[in-house]
Design a protein around this motif. Structure first.
Motif, PDB file in Angstrom:
ATOM      1  N   ARG A  50       0.825  -1.210   0.000  1.00  0.00           N
ATOM      2  CA  ARG A  50       0.000   0.000   0.000  1.00  0.00           C
ATOM      3  C   ARG A  50       0.859   1.260   0.000  1.00  0.00           C
ATOM      4  NH1 ARG A  50      -3.860   2.223  -2.060  1.00  0.00           N
ATOM      5  NH2 ARG A  50      -4.906   0.190  -1.828  1.00  0.00           N
ATOM      6  N   ARG A  51       1.977   1.252   0.709  1.00  0.00           N
ATOM      7  CA  ARG A  51       2.870   2.420   0.699  1.00  0.00           C
ATOM      8  C   ARG A  51       3.373   2.701  -0.713  1.00  0.00           C
ATOM      9  NH1 ARG A  51       4.976   0.265   5.629  1.00  0.00           N
ATOM     10  NH2 ARG A  51       6.795  -0.595   4.537  1.00  0.00           N
ATOM     11  N   VAL A  52       3.702   1.661  -1.436  1.00  0.00           N
ATOM     12  CA  VAL A  52       4.199   1.838  -2.801  1.00  0.00           C
ATOM     13  C   VAL A  52       3.081   2.328  -3.713  1.00  0.00           C
ATOM     14  CG1 VAL A  52       5.214   0.668  -4.789  1.00  0.00           C
ATOM     15  CG2 VAL A  52       5.992   0.108  -2.478  1.00  0.00           C
ATOM     16  N   VAL A  53       1.895   1.742  -3.589  1.00  0.00           N
ATOM     17  CA  VAL A  53       0.755   2.183  -4.398  1.00  0.00           C
ATOM     18  C   VAL A  53       0.470   3.661  -4.148  1.00  0.00           C
ATOM     19  CG1 VAL A  53      -1.750   1.940  -4.696  1.00  0.00           C
ATOM     20  CG2 VAL A  53      -0.292  -0.099  -4.616  1.00  0.00           C
ATOM     21  N   ASP A  54       0.505   4.077  -2.897  1.00  0.00           N
ATOM     22  CA  ASP A  54       0.270   5.487  -2.570  1.00  0.00           C
ATOM     23  C   ASP A  54       1.349   6.379  -3.172  1.00  0.00           C
ATOM     24  OD1 ASP A  54      -1.982   4.786  -1.158  1.00  0.00           O
ATOM     25  OD2 ASP A  54      -1.026   4.871   0.812  1.00  0.00           O
ATOM     26  N   ALA A  55       2.609   5.936  -3.118  1.00  0.00           N
ATOM     27  CA  ALA A  55       3.704   6.731  -3.683  1.00  0.00           C
ATOM     28  C   ALA A  55       3.532   6.886  -5.191  1.00  0.00           C
ATOM     29  CB  ALA A  55       5.044   6.074  -3.366  1.00  0.00           C
ATOM     30  N   ILE A  56       3.113   5.820  -5.855  1.00  0.00           N
ATOM     31  CA  ILE A  56       2.881   5.882  -7.310  1.00  0.00           C
ATOM     32  C   ILE A  56       1.729   6.828  -7.625  1.00  0.00           C
ATOM     33  CG2 ILE A  56       2.047   4.541  -9.279  1.00  0.00           C
ATOM     34  CD1 ILE A  56       3.717   2.196  -8.232  1.00  0.00           C
ATOM     35  N   HIS A  57       0.661   6.774  -6.854  1.00  0.00           N
ATOM     36  CA  HIS A  57      -0.470   7.675  -7.069  1.00  0.00           C
ATOM     37  C   HIS A  57      -0.080   9.128  -6.837  1.00  0.00           C
ATOM     38  CE1 HIS A  57      -3.771   4.390  -6.437  1.00  0.00           C
ATOM     39  NE2 HIS A  57      -3.049   4.213  -7.530  1.00  0.00           N
ATOM     40  N   ASP A  58       0.794   9.379  -5.859  1.00  0.00           N
ATOM     41  CA  ASP A  58       1.186  10.750  -5.526  1.00  0.00           C
ATOM     42  C   ASP A  58       2.115  11.350  -6.576  1.00  0.00           C
ATOM     43  OD1 ASP A  58      -0.303  10.622  -3.227  1.00  0.00           O
ATOM     44  OD2 ASP A  58       1.401  10.171  -1.910  1.00  0.00           O
ATOM     45  N   GLU A  59       3.048  10.542  -7.113  1.00  0.00           N
ATOM     46  CA  GLU A  59       4.043  11.059  -8.065  1.00  0.00           C
ATOM     47  C   GLU A  59       4.277  10.085  -9.214  1.00  0.00           C
ATOM     48  OE1 GLU A  59       7.449  13.514  -6.121  1.00  0.00           O
ATOM     49  OE2 GLU A  59       7.154  11.759  -4.850  1.00  0.00           O
ATOM     50  N   PRO A  60       3.299   9.836 -10.051  1.00  0.00           N
ATOM     51  CA  PRO A  60       3.513   8.878 -11.143  1.00  0.00           C
ATOM     52  C   PRO A  60       4.545   9.344 -12.169  1.00  0.00           C
ATOM     53  CG  PRO A  60       1.425  10.016 -11.416  1.00  0.00           C
ATOM     54  CD  PRO A  60       1.935  10.390 -10.054  1.00  0.00           C
ATOM     55  N   GLU A  61       4.778  10.665 -12.224  1.00  0.00           N
ATOM     56  CA  GLU A  61       5.750  11.181 -13.175  1.00  0.00           C
ATOM     57  C   GLU A  61       7.192  11.017 -12.706  1.00  0.00           C
ATOM     58  OE1 GLU A  61       4.969  14.582 -10.334  1.00  0.00           O
ATOM     59  OE2 GLU A  61       3.904  12.851 -11.163  1.00  0.00           O
ATOM     60  N   ASP A 115      13.845   1.782  -6.169  1.00  0.00           N
ATOM     61  CA  ASP A 115      13.271   2.903  -5.427  1.00  0.00           C
ATOM     62  C   ASP A 115      11.976   2.476  -4.740  1.00  0.00           C
ATOM     63  OD1 ASP A 115      15.276   4.637  -6.323  1.00  0.00           O
ATOM     64  OD2 ASP A 115      14.107   5.230  -8.084  1.00  0.00           O
ATOM     65  N   LEU A 116      11.139   1.747  -5.468  1.00  0.00           N
ATOM     66  CA  LEU A 116       9.854   1.314  -4.917  1.00  0.00           C
ATOM     67  C   LEU A 116      10.045   0.312  -3.782  1.00  0.00           C
ATOM     68  CD1 LEU A 116       7.833   0.986  -8.246  1.00  0.00           C
ATOM     69  CD2 LEU A 116       7.819   2.887  -6.619  1.00  0.00           C
ATOM     70  N   ALA A 117      11.050  -0.561  -3.939  1.00  0.00           N
ATOM     71  CA  ALA A 117      11.334  -1.517  -2.861  1.00  0.00           C
ATOM     72  C   ALA A 117      11.793  -0.790  -1.604  1.00  0.00           C
ATOM     73  CB  ALA A 117      12.389  -2.515  -3.322  1.00  0.00           C
ATOM     74  N   ALA A 118      12.568   0.286  -1.765  1.00  0.00           N
ATOM     75  CA  ALA A 118      13.013   1.060  -0.602  1.00  0.00           C
ATOM     76  C   ALA A 118      11.823   1.707   0.106  1.00  0.00           C
ATOM     77  CB  ALA A 118      14.023   2.122  -1.038  1.00  0.00           C
ATOM     78  N   ILE A 119      10.853   2.172  -0.670  1.00  0.00           N
ATOM     79  CA  ILE A 119       9.647   2.750  -0.073  1.00  0.00           C
ATOM     80  C   ILE A 119       8.884   1.688   0.706  1.00  0.00           C
ATOM     81  CG2 ILE A 119       7.383   3.738  -0.627  1.00  0.00           C
ATOM     82  CD1 ILE A 119       8.784   5.142  -3.012  1.00  0.00           C
ATOM     83  N   ALA A 120       8.827   0.478   0.143  1.00  0.00           N
ATOM     84  CA  ALA A 120       8.121  -0.620   0.811  1.00  0.00           C
ATOM     85  C   ALA A 120       8.876  -1.138   2.023  1.00  0.00           C
ATOM     86  CB  ALA A 120       7.887  -1.762  -0.180  1.00  0.00           C
ATOM     87  N   GLY A 121      10.196  -0.946   2.030  1.00  0.00           N
ATOM     88  CA  GLY A 121      11.010  -1.516   3.097  1.00  0.00           C
ATOM     89  C   GLY A 121      11.207  -3.008   2.933  1.00  0.00           C
TER      90      GLY A 121
END
Length: 280
Positions: free
Chosen positions: A177-188, A195-201
């Protein structure tokens, strides 16, 4: 010599008109030498390798290198900064890594994953003659750099290979969910899977397995779909006399317009230009 550099990754095309002997002091990076014409004899860390178009020589950090090159020969030289390759591995594993990574002294490029990896490197080489290549665009450069580094780690044996290729544990729903939220916030944003794995931890492999289980797509495929949605929404609201499809596509993170147009048509059933025209 011709060189293309993507941050800590350097790919060079070297040509030798006459026989040449090179001696290099201790290296501070990982190097792969792929002859494209002729042969190269290499000595490094107690190993001797005869490299040719089907066999690459590999040099790790911390030891000197001796090479002898045929006349009228050429090679692709790949240099990866030590910290970058070890950080890429740590991201894939989801834990710190103590290097150096014990890459093999030679790589068989004639078949299998190593052959596929060599084709990826040749793609970079082929772009050397184009000064305005998209490979240097930040969105593309990050993806290619990560692909070359992770591809090398996945295609050759080393002390972490079994762990790297073994079964992965799916990341938990909260991490996904953290990654999905990050993608929704800044898809560009020029996200890489690391990078996404780091967000997920989590590790890259756990992230991918978690997305497969909880979302039904890979992280990068999900990112592309979110970008396509944003492009579609923007085109529908835009004045076709004031904006172009290319401008909107670049705004939302698409650098390769041909692939973008194909993906857009596959998703929405019409070319992006038609969506823009209908908005007017």
């Amino acid at each position: 010599m011709e060189v293309i550099q993507l941050g800590p990754l350097t790919v060079g095309q070297l040509s030798y008109a006459s026989p040449m002997i090179l001696t290099m002091a201790e290296l501070d990076a990982y190097h792969v030498s792929m002859p494209t014409t002729g042969r190269m004899q290499a000595r490094h860390a107690g190993h001797e390798v005869m490299a040719d178009p089907s066999t690459a020589a590999v040099f790790g950090p911390g030891k000197p290198v001796y090479t002898r090159h045929d006349g009228n020969s050429a090679e692709l030289a790949i240099k990866i900064e030590r910290a970058a390759l070890e950080q890429e591995l740590a991201g894939l594993l989801g834990r710190p890594v103590e290097g150096p990574i014990a890459l093999p002294p030679a790589i068989d490029l004639s078949s299998g994953p190593s052959h596929a990896w060599s084709r990826l490197v040749r793609l970079l080489r082929d772009e050397l003659e184009y000064p305005e290549t998209l490979i240097c665009h930040p969105l593309i450069a990050e993806q290619l750099r990560s692909s070359v580094l992770s591809g090398l780690l996945l295609s050759v044996p080393h002390q972490f290979h079994a762990e790297l290729t073994g079964p992965a544990v799916a990341g938990p729903p909260r991490a996904i969910r953290r990654v999905v939220d990050a993608i929704h916030d800044e898809p560009e944003r020029a996200f890489t899977v690391a990078d996404l794995a780091a967000i997920a931890g989590t590790s890259v492999r756990s992230l991918q397995e978690g997305f497969r289980r909880h979302v039904g797509a890979t992280p990068m495929a999900y990112l592309q779909q979110e970008r396509l949605t944003r492009v579609h929404e923007t085109l529908r609201r835009s004045d076709p006399l004031r904006v172009t499809v290319a401008t909107v596509a670049h705004r939302w993170g698409f650098a390769h317009l041909g692939r973008f147009a194909s993906a857009y048509r596959g998703r929405f059933g019409v070319p992006p230009s038609e969506t823009l025209r209908s908005a007017g």
